[in-house]
Design a protein around this motif. Sequence first.
Motif, PDB file in Angstrom:
ATOM      1  N   ASP A   1       0.829  -1.211   0.000  1.00  0.00           N
ATOM      2  CA  ASP A   1       0.000   0.000   0.000  1.00  0.00           C
ATOM      3  C   ASP A   1       0.861   1.257   0.000  1.00  0.00           C
ATOM      4  O   ASP A   1       0.597   2.220  -0.726  1.00  0.00           O
ATOM      5  CB  ASP A   1      -0.927   0.012   1.215  1.00  0.00           C
ATOM      6  CG  ASP A   1      -2.152  -0.865   1.027  1.00  0.00           C
ATOM      7  OD1 ASP A   1      -2.294  -1.446  -0.071  1.00  0.00           O
ATOM      8  OD2 ASP A   1      -2.948  -0.987   1.968  1.00  0.00           O
ATOM      9  N   ILE A   2       1.886   1.262   0.843  1.00  0.00           N
ATOM     10  CA  ILE A   2       2.777   2.431   0.923  1.00  0.00           C
ATOM     11  C   ILE A   2       3.450   2.670  -0.427  1.00  0.00           C
ATOM     12  O   ILE A   2       3.543   3.815  -0.899  1.00  0.00           O
ATOM     13  CB  ILE A   2       3.830   2.229   2.027  1.00  0.00           C
ATOM     14  CG1 ILE A   2       3.163   2.312   3.408  1.00  0.00           C
ATOM     15  CG2 ILE A   2       4.945   3.274   1.917  1.00  0.00           C
ATOM     16  CD1 ILE A   2       4.085   1.967   4.558  1.00  0.00           C
ATOM     17  N   MET A   3       3.905   1.602  -1.078  1.00  0.00           N
ATOM     18  CA  MET A   3       4.595   1.746  -2.359  1.00  0.00           C
ATOM     19  C   MET A   3       3.648   2.186  -3.464  1.00  0.00           C
ATOM     20  O   MET A   3       4.027   2.956  -4.355  1.00  0.00           O
ATOM     21  CB  MET A   3       5.278   0.431  -2.732  1.00  0.00           C
ATOM     22  CG  MET A   3       6.390   0.023  -1.783  1.00  0.00           C
ATOM     23  SD  MET A   3       7.121  -1.595  -2.181  1.00  0.00           S
ATOM     24  CE  MET A   3       7.961  -1.207  -3.711  1.00  0.00           C
ATOM     25  N   GLU A   4       2.401   1.722  -3.420  1.00  0.00           N
ATOM     26  CA  GLU A   4       1.457   2.023  -4.497  1.00  0.00           C
ATOM     27  C   GLU A   4       0.659   3.301  -4.261  1.00  0.00           C
ATOM     28  O   GLU A   4       0.449   4.094  -5.195  1.00  0.00           O
ATOM     29  CB  GLU A   4       0.488   0.850  -4.680  1.00  0.00           C
ATOM     30  CG  GLU A   4      -0.471   1.019  -5.839  1.00  0.00           C
ATOM     31  CD  GLU A   4      -1.333  -0.203  -6.090  1.00  0.00           C
ATOM     32  OE1 GLU A   4      -2.244  -0.113  -6.929  1.00  0.00           O
ATOM     33  OE2 GLU A   4      -1.084  -1.247  -5.441  1.00  0.00           O
ATOM     34  N   PHE A   5       0.225   3.511  -3.007  1.00  0.00           N
ATOM     35  CA  PHE A   5      -0.671   4.634  -2.726  1.00  0.00           C
ATOM     36  C   PHE A   5      -0.031   5.727  -1.867  1.00  0.00           C
ATOM     37  O   PHE A   5      -0.568   6.832  -1.776  1.00  0.00           O
ATOM     38  CB  PHE A   5      -1.946   4.143  -2.025  1.00  0.00           C
ATOM     39  CG  PHE A   5      -2.683   3.080  -2.776  1.00  0.00           C
ATOM     40  CD1 PHE A   5      -3.453   3.397  -3.893  1.00  0.00           C
ATOM     41  CD2 PHE A   5      -2.621   1.753  -2.385  1.00  0.00           C
ATOM     42  CE1 PHE A   5      -4.136   2.405  -4.588  1.00  0.00           C
ATOM     43  CE2 PHE A   5      -3.305   0.764  -3.069  1.00  0.00           C
ATOM     44  CZ  PHE A   5      -4.062   1.093  -4.172  1.00  0.00           C
ATOM     45  N   GLY A   6       1.056   5.406  -1.201  1.00  0.00           N
ATOM     46  CA  GLY A   6       1.655   6.374  -0.287  1.00  0.00           C
ATOM     47  C   GLY A   6       1.076   6.320   1.100  1.00  0.00           C
ATOM     48  O   GLY A   6       1.571   6.970   2.020  1.00  0.00           O
ATOM     49  N   ASN A   7      -0.008   5.558   1.289  1.00  0.00           N
ATOM     50  CA  ASN A   7      -0.602   5.358   2.612  1.00  0.00           C
ATOM     51  C   ASN A   7      -1.281   3.998   2.637  1.00  0.00           C
ATOM     52  O   ASN A   7      -1.318   3.300   1.632  1.00  0.00           O
ATOM     53  CB  ASN A   7      -1.605   6.484   2.956  1.00  0.00           C
ATOM     54  CG  ASN A   7      -2.671   6.634   1.888  1.00  0.00           C
ATOM     55  OD1 ASN A   7      -3.199   5.664   1.363  1.00  0.00           O
ATOM     56  ND2 ASN A   7      -2.992   7.878   1.537  1.00  0.00           N
ATOM     57  N   VAL A   8      -1.810   3.638   3.792  1.00  0.00           N
ATOM     58  CA  VAL A   8      -2.390   2.304   3.962  1.00  0.00           C
ATOM     59  C   VAL A   8      -3.884   2.346   3.671  1.00  0.00           C
ATOM     60  O   VAL A   8      -4.618   3.178   4.207  1.00  0.00           O
ATOM     61  CB  VAL A   8      -2.141   1.771   5.391  1.00  0.00           C
ATOM     62  CG1 VAL A   8      -2.775   0.395   5.561  1.00  0.00           C
ATOM     63  CG2 VAL A   8      -0.651   1.704   5.667  1.00  0.00           C
ATOM     64  N   GLN A   9      -4.324   1.451   2.808  1.00  0.00           N
ATOM     65  CA  GLN A   9      -5.737   1.319   2.446  1.00  0.00           C
ATOM     66  C   GLN A   9      -6.372   0.252   3.336  1.00  0.00           C
ATOM     67  O   GLN A   9      -6.188  -0.944   3.105  1.00  0.00           O
ATOM     68  CB  GLN A   9      -5.864   0.932   0.976  1.00  0.00           C
ATOM     69  CG  GLN A   9      -5.083   1.809   0.020  1.00  0.00           C
ATOM     70  CD  GLN A   9      -5.695   3.177  -0.139  1.00  0.00           C
ATOM     71  OE1 GLN A   9      -6.842   3.305  -0.569  1.00  0.00           O
ATOM     72  NE2 GLN A   9      -4.947   4.197   0.219  1.00  0.00           N
ATOM     73  N   ARG A  10      -7.105   0.689   4.348  1.00  0.00           N
ATOM     74  CA  ARG A  10      -7.701  -0.268   5.276  1.00  0.00           C
ATOM     75  C   ARG A  10      -9.105  -0.655   4.839  1.00  0.00           C
ATOM     76  O   ARG A  10      -9.891   0.184   4.424  1.00  0.00           O
ATOM     77  CB  ARG A  10      -7.719   0.312   6.695  1.00  0.00           C
ATOM     78  CG  ARG A  10      -6.344   0.348   7.314  1.00  0.00           C
ATOM     79  CD  ARG A  10      -6.397   0.679   8.806  1.00  0.00           C
ATOM     80  NE  ARG A  10      -5.102   0.444   9.387  1.00  0.00           N
ATOM     81  CZ  ARG A  10      -4.095   1.333   9.355  1.00  0.00           C
ATOM     82  NH1 ARG A  10      -4.275   2.493   8.769  1.00  0.00           N
ATOM     83  NH2 ARG A  10      -2.932   1.043   9.888  1.00  0.00           N
ATOM     84  N   ALA A  11      -9.382  -1.939   4.974  1.00  0.00           N
ATOM     85  CA  ALA A  11     -10.678  -2.467   4.556  1.00  0.00           C
ATOM     86  C   ALA A  11     -11.458  -2.969   5.764  1.00  0.00           C
ATOM     87  O   ALA A  11     -10.884  -3.525   6.703  1.00  0.00           O
ATOM     88  CB  ALA A  11     -10.482  -3.605   3.551  1.00  0.00           C
ATOM     89  N   ILE A  12     -12.775  -2.776   5.723  1.00  0.00           N
ATOM     90  CA  ILE A  12     -13.627  -3.211   6.823  1.00  0.00           C
ATOM     91  C   ILE A  12     -14.850  -3.938   6.275  1.00  0.00           C
ATOM     92  O   ILE A  12     -15.264  -3.744   5.130  1.00  0.00           O
ATOM     93  CB  ILE A  12     -14.096  -2.032   7.697  1.00  0.00           C
ATOM     94  CG1 ILE A  12     -14.868  -1.010   6.858  1.00  0.00           C
ATOM     95  CG2 ILE A  12     -12.927  -1.376   8.408  1.00  0.00           C
ATOM     96  CD1 ILE A  12     -15.545   0.074   7.683  1.00  0.00           C
ATOM     97  N   LEU A  13     -15.420  -4.787   7.133  1.00  0.00           N
ATOM     98  CA  LEU A  13     -16.688  -5.435   6.801  1.00  0.00           C
ATOM     99  C   LEU A  13     -17.848  -4.467   6.953  1.00  0.00           C
ATOM    100  O   LEU A  13     -18.777  -4.451   6.150  1.00  0.00           O
ATOM    101  CB  LEU A  13     -16.931  -6.625   7.727  1.00  0.00           C
ATOM    102  CG  LEU A  13     -16.296  -7.975   7.405  1.00  0.00           C
ATOM    103  CD1 LEU A  13     -16.607  -8.957   8.521  1.00  0.00           C
ATOM    104  CD2 LEU A  13     -16.787  -8.504   6.078  1.00  0.00           C
ATOM    105  N   GLY A  14     -17.792  -3.683   8.011  1.00  0.00           N
ATOM    106  CA  GLY A  14     -18.899  -2.781   8.319  1.00  0.00           C
ATOM    107  C   GLY A  14     -19.807  -3.329   9.403  1.00  0.00           C
ATOM    108  O   GLY A  14     -21.028  -3.172   9.348  1.00  0.00           O
ATOM    109  N   ILE A  15     -19.193  -3.986  10.409  1.00  0.00           N
ATOM    110  CA  ILE A  15     -19.972  -4.525  11.523  1.00  0.00           C
ATOM    111  C   ILE A  15     -19.386  -4.032  12.839  1.00  0.00           C
ATOM    112  O   ILE A  15     -18.226  -3.617  12.911  1.00  0.00           O
ATOM    113  CB  ILE A  15     -19.976  -6.060  11.546  1.00  0.00           C
ATOM    114  CG1 ILE A  15     -18.556  -6.600  11.820  1.00  0.00           C
ATOM    115  CG2 ILE A  15     -20.540  -6.628  10.258  1.00  0.00           C
ATOM    116  CD1 ILE A  15     -18.517  -8.016  12.312  1.00  0.00           C
TER     117      ILE A  15
END
Length: 466
Positions: free
Chosen positions: A269-283
């Motif tokens: 994520d750091i190499m591709e976006f410059g920051n961390v892309q966090r994912a959630i279920l939504g619960i």
Amino acid sequence: MKQTIRLVAVALFAGAVTLGGYKYFVEPDQEIALTTSQEGVNNFIPTNFSNSPVSSTNADFTEAAEKTVHAVVHVKNTTISKQPTNMTEYFNGGGKPRAVVGAGSGVIISPDGYIVTNNHVIANASELEVTLNNNKIYKAKLIGTDPKTDIALIKVVADEDLPFIPFGDSNNVKLGEWVLAVGNPFNLNSTVTAGIISAKARDLNQFDSNPQSFIQTDAAVNRGNSGGALVNVRGELVGINTAITSETGSYVGYSFAVPSNNARKVIEDIMEFGNVQRAILGINGGTLNTNVARDLGIDETQGVYIASVEKGSGADKSGLKQGDVIKKMDGLSVSKFSDLSGYLGSKRPNDVVDVTILRNGREKHIPVTLVKLETFEIENLGLEVKNANSALLKQRGVDNGVIVSKALSKDMARYNLEGIIITKINDEVVEDIDDAKRIINNRDFNAPIKMTFVNQRGELNSFIFR
């Protein structure tokens, strides 16, 4: 007398026939081996006739150690701090600049010099220096960091390809599996210690504002090991050594590593976006046990109970419901919340995961598309906020705002602010977390902060934080 001799002869003959019959019909065939003994030599040769692999206690660590020791580096962090020389400088800041040197470990993960380490190893560095196992020294550049997972990525430029450690699949490590910790404890370069996987998905955080999911091992890890490699007997990276639990500050039994799948995802994520892309279920939910199950009136004592589903989230759109119990994610067992959070830590927004749930006693498989977690920590308020979707805003009867996802301290947790929607800060309208960042960063730092919000019952309130 003749009669007696005759009876004895008959008895002996009958016994011989009986013994011969037993030997022939009852006893199994046996191979007979003739051996010659030699004085002073042990004739017992241990043999394993089973098809099972050789006992892991006979594992040879030399190959794994040789493969990995050259790819673990010593990281020196130089920070500049100001040392007050009088009371005025003590209270108002300033003083004489002084260099403070810290040290840790790092793992080369590519031949072109990318190195993963811990965030706390390189935090606030004004200069980074890396020493390889062959004593070559390089200046390092900070590429990116993620304090939440305590992972950082740095890079050196070398004239040649560097030795590196390939990533293993941390989801596949098993309890009791042998691992090696490779690092530089107490500035002792190239140190290898051995242990086993003691636990998986271990959460050390007593206050659950930031769920953790560590690999626990009894391989010796001490100060300076932070950022080093946890590898399996094949020499694959399965974790980044990060923490110990100790009353003395030194190793006393257990150490903890960030799983390699999570570390790799953060780095990519750091190499591709410059920051961390966090994912959630939504619960929202928690770990089940006997007491929780009894209070909820259910029979399950393992898994994650869904207490609520966020409107508009992937969980909501896929059909997950309050009362469902999550048992597996993509076929991997989920017995506690840290299993869930640890697995999601290796995923990205828009990834689809297969969620196995129990609903009304029946097992169901539900594919869920993960959504991006966008949050902002308002440290001055002790709150973390995230963007609120239109469905939730409409439900609360407001047109704008950000939702408080969690409290950052025990003091703020007692006010039960989780779930409130902040509509204004310092009387400025808040549409999203970008507005919250702008208002907080541009405010008068000597003035109090006014927070206007709608609570869980739809009531409008204001707090002033001084």
